[in-house]
Design a protein around this motif. Structure first.
Motif, mmCIF file in Angstrom:
data_model
loop_
_atom_site.group_PDB
_atom_site.id
_atom_site.type_symbol
_atom_site.label_atom_id
_atom_site.label_comp_id
_atom_site.label_asym_id
_atom_site.label_seq_id
_atom_site.Cartn_x
_atom_site.Cartn_y
_atom_site.Cartn_z
ATOM 1 N N UNK A 179 0.964 -0.974 -0.102
ATOM 2 C CA UNK A 179 -0.101 0.034 0.026
ATOM 3 C C UNK A 179 0.970 1.269 -0.037
ATOM 4 N N UNK A 180 2.294 1.167 0.383
ATOM 5 C CA UNK A 180 2.949 2.267 0.484
ATOM 6 C C UNK A 180 3.654 2.569 -0.582
ATOM 7 N N UNK A 181 3.367 1.758 -1.885
ATOM 8 C CA UNK A 181 3.963 2.125 -2.957
ATOM 9 C C UNK A 181 2.953 2.091 -4.206
ATOM 10 N N UNK A 182 1.694 2.816 -3.987
ATOM 11 C CA UNK A 182 0.849 3.014 -4.853
ATOM 12 C C UNK A 182 1.636 3.852 -6.091
ATOM 13 N N UNK A 183 2.601 4.828 -5.768
ATOM 14 C CA UNK A 183 3.191 5.552 -6.971
ATOM 15 C C UNK A 183 3.997 4.538 -8.134
ATOM 16 N N UNK A 184 4.462 3.682 -7.573
ATOM 17 C CA UNK A 184 4.988 2.780 -8.192
ATOM 18 C C UNK A 184 4.112 1.763 -9.116
ATOM 19 N N UNK A 185 3.061 1.334 -8.782
ATOM 20 C CA UNK A 185 1.871 0.778 -9.479
ATOM 21 C C UNK A 185 1.321 1.874 -10.392
ATOM 22 N N UNK A 186 1.241 2.975 -10.309
ATOM 23 C CA UNK A 186 0.763 4.102 -11.074
ATOM 24 C C UNK A 186 1.968 4.111 -12.229
ATOM 25 N N UNK A 187 3.077 4.062 -11.975
ATOM 26 C CA UNK A 187 4.259 4.175 -12.726
ATOM 27 C C UNK A 187 4.071 2.972 -13.908
ATOM 28 N N UNK A 188 4.110 1.763 -13.111
ATOM 29 C CA UNK A 188 4.034 0.487 -14.035
ATOM 30 C C UNK A 188 2.774 0.733 -14.880
ATOM 31 N N UNK A 189 1.516 0.803 -14.313
ATOM 32 C CA UNK A 189 0.413 1.402 -15.256
ATOM 33 C C UNK A 189 0.578 2.133 -16.263
ATOM 34 N N UNK A 190 1.072 3.191 -16.300
ATOM 35 C CA UNK A 190 1.073 4.201 -17.412
ATOM 36 C C UNK A 190 2.285 3.402 -18.273
ATOM 37 N N UNK A 191 3.228 2.797 -17.918
ATOM 38 C CA UNK A 191 4.169 2.109 -19.056
ATOM 39 C C UNK A 191 3.284 1.074 -19.763
ATOM 40 N N UNK A 192 2.403 0.396 -18.912
ATOM 41 C CA UNK A 192 1.640 -0.606 -19.669
ATOM 42 C C UNK A 192 0.517 0.081 -20.621
ATOM 43 N N UNK A 193 0.201 1.309 -20.291
ATOM 44 C CA UNK A 193 -0.838 1.830 -20.997
ATOM 45 C C UNK A 193 -0.058 2.401 -22.490
ATOM 46 N N UNK A 194 1.137 2.254 -22.368
ATOM 47 C CA UNK A 194 1.987 2.708 -23.509
ATOM 48 C C UNK A 194 2.527 1.327 -24.147
ATOM 49 N N UNK A 195 2.098 0.220 -23.664
ATOM 50 C CA UNK A 195 2.435 -0.938 -24.364
ATOM 51 C C UNK A 195 3.203 -1.882 -23.693
ATOM 52 N N UNK A 196 3.719 -1.629 -22.379
ATOM 53 C CA UNK A 196 4.693 -2.605 -21.764
ATOM 54 C C UNK A 196 4.318 -3.717 -21.232
ATOM 55 N N UNK A 197 4.467 -5.055 -21.682
ATOM 56 C CA UNK A 197 3.982 -6.031 -20.950
ATOM 57 C C UNK A 197 4.899 -6.950 -19.878
ATOM 58 N N UNK A 198 6.194 -6.318 -19.937
ATOM 59 C CA UNK A 198 7.103 -6.910 -19.215
ATOM 60 C C UNK A 198 7.999 -5.919 -18.298
ATOM 61 N N UNK A 199 8.178 -6.024 -17.031
ATOM 62 C CA UNK A 199 8.766 -5.183 -16.300
ATOM 63 C C UNK A 199 10.221 -5.925 -15.941
ATOM 64 N N UNK A 200 11.403 -5.092 -16.367
ATOM 65 C CA UNK A 200 12.616 -5.907 -16.014
ATOM 66 C C UNK A 200 13.081 -5.414 -14.946
ATOM 67 N N UNK A 201 13.430 -6.057 -14.088
ATOM 68 C CA UNK A 201 13.825 -5.700 -12.550
ATOM 69 C C UNK A 201 15.122 -6.365 -12.277
ATOM 70 N N UNK A 202 16.353 -5.903 -12.422
ATOM 71 C CA UNK A 202 17.592 -6.426 -12.497
ATOM 72 C C UNK A 202 18.255 -6.444 -10.875
ATOM 73 N N UNK A 203 17.091 -6.698 -9.939
ATOM 74 C CA UNK A 203 17.504 -6.813 -8.586
ATOM 75 C C UNK A 203 16.419 -7.771 -7.949
ATOM 76 N N UNK A 204 16.990 -8.722 -7.125
ATOM 77 C CA UNK A 204 16.286 -9.822 -6.472
ATOM 78 C C UNK A 204 15.184 -9.128 -5.547
ATOM 79 N N UNK A 205 15.393 -8.229 -4.701
ATOM 80 C CA UNK A 205 14.487 -7.483 -3.745
ATOM 81 C C UNK A 205 13.346 -6.671 -4.557
#
Ligand code: SF4
Ligand code: SF4
Lengths: 422, 443
Positions: free
Chosen positions: B385-411
């Motif tokens: 819940x403390x990272x709604x802004x990240x969800x919004x960021x990803x959702x915006x990228x998805x709107x532009x077409x992104x299907x995969x979030x590359x995350x080069x870090x385990x955490x």
């Protein structure tokens, strides 16, 4: 390999071609050189039958499903860890031990190579075995296996009862201790790490122990020192005095302590890898006299020369009069001896080796994948594909160099004056 | 700053914390605070405390503050106010309940992401101040149970996941065997003295994600790298002790790691895709031991993949087709400057790359880092819940077409997966290595 010389220290070059091995086997793993340089061996892939060990061109008679950790013992016996039908054991010169285990690892040799120890796991119970004799008592886990230099005793850190995940209470109460030949100390600790014992009989076993989340000390034969510290590092048993030395942390600095009392009169930003000279007269340790500067201190006095990245593996000459250490500065390794830094530096230098009288110092190096040697700061750019540590003759006037050059395993004995020439 | 307490703090019933405060006295608390403030921290802490003008400019930086409706308790300076300032103001005279709350704030309301330090006109590093609070709590034995258990594993086994010495080696052999199904002569060379590179991973890889070791072995094999992995403890580069405040165990872990590399006489250590481990080996742990820089160079996977692609040692057979976006992990971007190299690797391997906004060193944290995800299930709801802004960021990228979030870090990987599920974002996460392994030319 055919011998062309009479004695082991007669100057000679003897070559063993390795290319037939590559034709004969699917692949050849890292070459191992025998201590005397009279044999070379490697784990080889046979095909469907699995793996074998090839010694001087001939494979061991029986294949194994898997083989790893092939090493020569100091006495020239060839030792590997191998499995058949899912069970593991130690194989010495092609002959497996009778005991089979679920897994074996961390083989250890006594100083003369006459005894071989290994850590084992059998049906989730952990112990050590020496020369095919496993400990009678086993444990839920075992770390830091140790074989005394004379081969007469083994020791390890053991977990004495199972711990379920998340049980921070039991962990805090202490479920770790040290065991000697499978017999655990009575007292349990929150943690136990680096062990050290005297080189031979009548010895003591010392260990780093953690008494509480913030209290560390050294335990000797199961009894902790009266003093506690913010942290400690692996101890060392003084070979002459029989006392226990250890780096200890107090008020943000590291000190050298002996039997619980501060020994050196000054602290360092860091202090570890203590060493005692063979004659027992001097104590050296790697120290950081200032943040980001590394050197060694002898009897508490740091050398003026320092390195910015690392000082490592301090090593006294056999008589104890000289001291060498590996230095790393500006991305290059070199050697410092008695406070003086060599001019030659390489991408990697290995363990320095003194002549028996301590007068000469030779070390193997690696640069861009090729090996050579430095003798008293003088280079020999052999460009070898592989090389092993140099060996001085007992008289100190000759060197045995073992290399792979142009696809040949080469045993080279030369008088010191011919270094760099042959 | 208005006086405040966090509105939606989680109902933390955490055995680690509760047990820890049960035996505390005010005297002991004061002693620990004094030990840290006068003995272990120096000019840096004093400068931060003296310089802060309570302007609140750092608030806009923090994903907690932005995601929790601008609750001032979640502003960086708000977190300092609830913890360290209060300890200073009361000269260490605080009670067990205060310590409990301070531990929760410092360990679960801050990811030590350092984004706020870029927004503060004086560059005040609130992450450092939260680490000071964590250190005090560690000395008092007040630590969330899950991460304490992980630190216990680190101390007992020198790895994060209670992996026993034989299990580690067995896992490497198993992955080598698996990979031989694909590349018959592949090896994971164990204990090879003098190899060029030591490859190191974090504890969860052998425990839960062994296929990542397989993939790395394929990449290293195909690139013709002279590499090795140790068959002794010291193989794990991760470090939750750094996040509990247990500096002594942190130092022990980093010493084991560097000494293992030194023992094997390697030139460099290449590490897998982990951010906090990078921080531990590259910045915090090495320095606690007295090394100003890593004594043996540490190369993060992003950097290493970049090198292999640049040098043509790995070639791309066909580009990854699904559109991707990239999450910038704080520890390797703000902490290591690897953002352009990460993009170069993405561009070389993927056909369609969509930037998240903001990005690079301005990217929002995943909210898992800094040991927050390692504090376990009691804090999970609060964390996502403390990272709604990240969800919004990803959702915006998805709107532009992104299907995969590359995350080069385990955490980040785990944290972003939690966010994707919680906010039902309908995208997937991948490591950079997953992509590289998939698109590379193999024999
Ligand atoms: S370090 Fe990151 S999580 Fe912590 S207060 Fe600053 S911006 Fe927020
Ligand atoms: S930390 Fe910096 S930005 Fe935040 S309140 Fe203090 S001075 Fe202002």
């Amino acid at each position: 390999m055919t011998r062309s010389t009479d004695g082991p220290w007669d100057p000679a070059i003897v070559d063993l071609p390795l290319s037939p091995w590559r034709d004969r086997f699917l692949w050849v793993e890292e070459i191992q050189a025998s201590p005397a340089g009279d044999a070379a061996a490697a784990v080889v892939r046979l095909g469907e039958e699995g793996f074998s060990v090839c010694v001087n061109g001939d494979p061991w008679p029986e294949p194994f499903e898997k083989i790893w950790h092939l090493r020569y013992a100091p006495d020239g016996r060839l030792v590997a860890l191998a499995s058949r039908e899912g069970e593991w054991t130690v194989v010495v010169d092609g002959v497996p031990w009778e005991n089979r285990f679920s897994f074996v690892w961390n083989p250890l040799f006594s100083r003369d190579g006459s005894r071989i120890a290994v850590a084992f796991q059998r049906d989730m119970a952990y112990g050590m075995a020496v020369d095919d004799v496993p400990w009678e008592e086993t444990f839920p886990n075992l770390t830091c296996p140790l074989l005394r230099a004379d081969g007469a005793a083994t020791a390890a850190v053991v977990q004495t009862e199972p711990l379920s995940e998340g049980d921070i209470v039991k962990y805090r109460e202490g479920i770790y201790t040290a065991a000697v030949d499978g017999r655990p100390w009575e007292r349990r600790f929150m943690n136990v790490w680096g062990l050290a014992c005297s080189a031979d009989g009548g010895g003591r076993l010392a260990a780093e122990v953690r008494l509480s989340p913030t209290e560390y000390t050294i335990a000797v034969d199961g009894t902790p020192w009266g003093e506690t510290f913010a942290c400690v590092w692996t101890p060392l048993v003084h070979p002459v005095r029989g006392t226990v030395l250890a780096p200890v942390r107090r008020e943000g600095s590291w000190w050298l302590a002996e039997d619980g009392r501060i020994l050196w009169d000054r602290p360092f930003v860091q202090l570890w890898q203590p060493q005692v000279s063979p004659d027992g007269r001097h104590i050296a340790a790697v120290v950081a006299p200032a943040f980001g500067r590394w050197t060694v201190a002898v009897d508490g006095r740091p050398w003026k020369a320092t390195a910015g990245e690392m000082a490592s593996d301090p090593c006294f000459s056999p008589a104890g009069g000289r001291l060498a250490v590996r230095f790393k500065d500006h991305g290059r390794w070199t050697i410092a001896v008695d406070g003086r830094v060599w001019r030659q530096a390489r991408q990697m230098v290995f363990t320095p080796v003194f002549s028996p009288d301590g007068g000469r110092l030779c070390v193997r190096f690696k640069e861009q994948g090729r090996f050579g040697y430095l003798l008293d700061d003088r280079p020999w750019e052999l460009a070898a594909e592989a090389a092993w540590d140099p060996v001085f003759s007992p008289a100190g006037d000759r060197l045995l160099l073992r290399t792979v050059e142009g696809g040949l395993f080469r045993r080279r004995v030369l008088p010191l004056e011919d270094f760099g020439k042959v | 700053m208005p006086e405040t307490k966090p509105k939606d703090a989680p109902p933390a019933v955490d055995e680690g914390i509760e047990r820890g405060i049960a035996g505390l006295t005010e005297e002991r608390i004061r002693k620990a605070i004094r030990r840290v403030l006068s003995g272990e921290t120096g000019a840096r802490l004093k400068a931060y405390v003296d310089t802060c003008i309570h302007c609140g400019l750092c608030s806009e930086a923090c994903h907690f503050f932005l995601s929790r409706d601008r609750d001032p308790a979640y502003a960086p300076v708000g977190k300092v106010k609830q913890t360290l300032w209060e300890m200073l103001r009361r000269d260490g005279r605080v009670g067990p309940e205060f310590i409990k709350q301070a531990r929760i704030v410092a360990s679960t309301h801050c990811n030590l992401c350092k984004r706020c330090a870029m927004y503060c006109p004086f560059g005040i590093d609130v992450a450092y101040l939260m680490l000071v609070v964590r250190r005090i709590c560690h000395l008092l034995g007040v630590t969330p149970l899950y991460i304490q258990d992980t630190a216990n594993s680190h101390a007992a086994t020198l790895n994060q996941m209670w992996v026993k010495d034989d299990e580690w080696i067995d896992t490497l052999m198993w992955q080598e065997e698996e990979a031989r199904g694909e590349i018959p002569d592949l090896r994971i060379p164990l204990e090879k003295e003098g190899a060029d590179i030591l490859y190191s991973v974090i504890g969860p890889e052998p425990k839960f994600q062994a296929q990542l070791i397989y993939q790395a072995a394929v990449i290293l094999h195909v690139a013709g790298v002279d590499w090795t992995m140790p068959a002794t403890p010291g193989w794990d580069n991760s470090d939750m002790a750094m996040f509990t405040g247990d500096n002594e165990i942190m130092g022990r872990l980093k010493r084991a790691h560097f000494e293992t590399a030194a023992r094997l006489r390697v030139n460099r250590i290449v590490m897998g895709e982990c951010g906090h481990a990078f921080r531990s080996v590259y910045d915090v742990g090495n320095r606690w031991l007295g090394w100003s820089m890593p004594p043996i160079p540490i190369v993060h996977a992003i950097d290493f993949y970049h090198e292999l692609l640049e040098e043509g040692r790995i070639r791309v057979a066909r580009l990854f087709e699904e559109p991707v976006t990239l999450h910038d992990p704080c520890n390797v971007v703000r902490g290591g400057g690897l953002h352009e190299k990460a993009r170069a690797v993405v561009r070389r391997t993927c056909a369609h790359f969509i930037e998240m906004e903001p990005n690079r060193e301005h990217n929002y944290c995943c909210c898992a880092g800094g040991g927050v995800i390692n504090c376990g299930p009691p804090y999970k709801k609060h964390r996502v819940e403390s990272n709604r802004v990240k969800a919004e960021q990803i959702a915006a990228a998805k709107l532009k077409g992104a299907k995969i979030v590359i995350t080069p870090c385990h955490n980040c990987h785990s944290g972003i997966e939690d966010i994707i599920h919680h906010y039902d974002l309908g995208v997937e996460t991948r490591f950079l290595g997953d992509i590289l392994y998939q698109v590379m030319e193999k024999p």
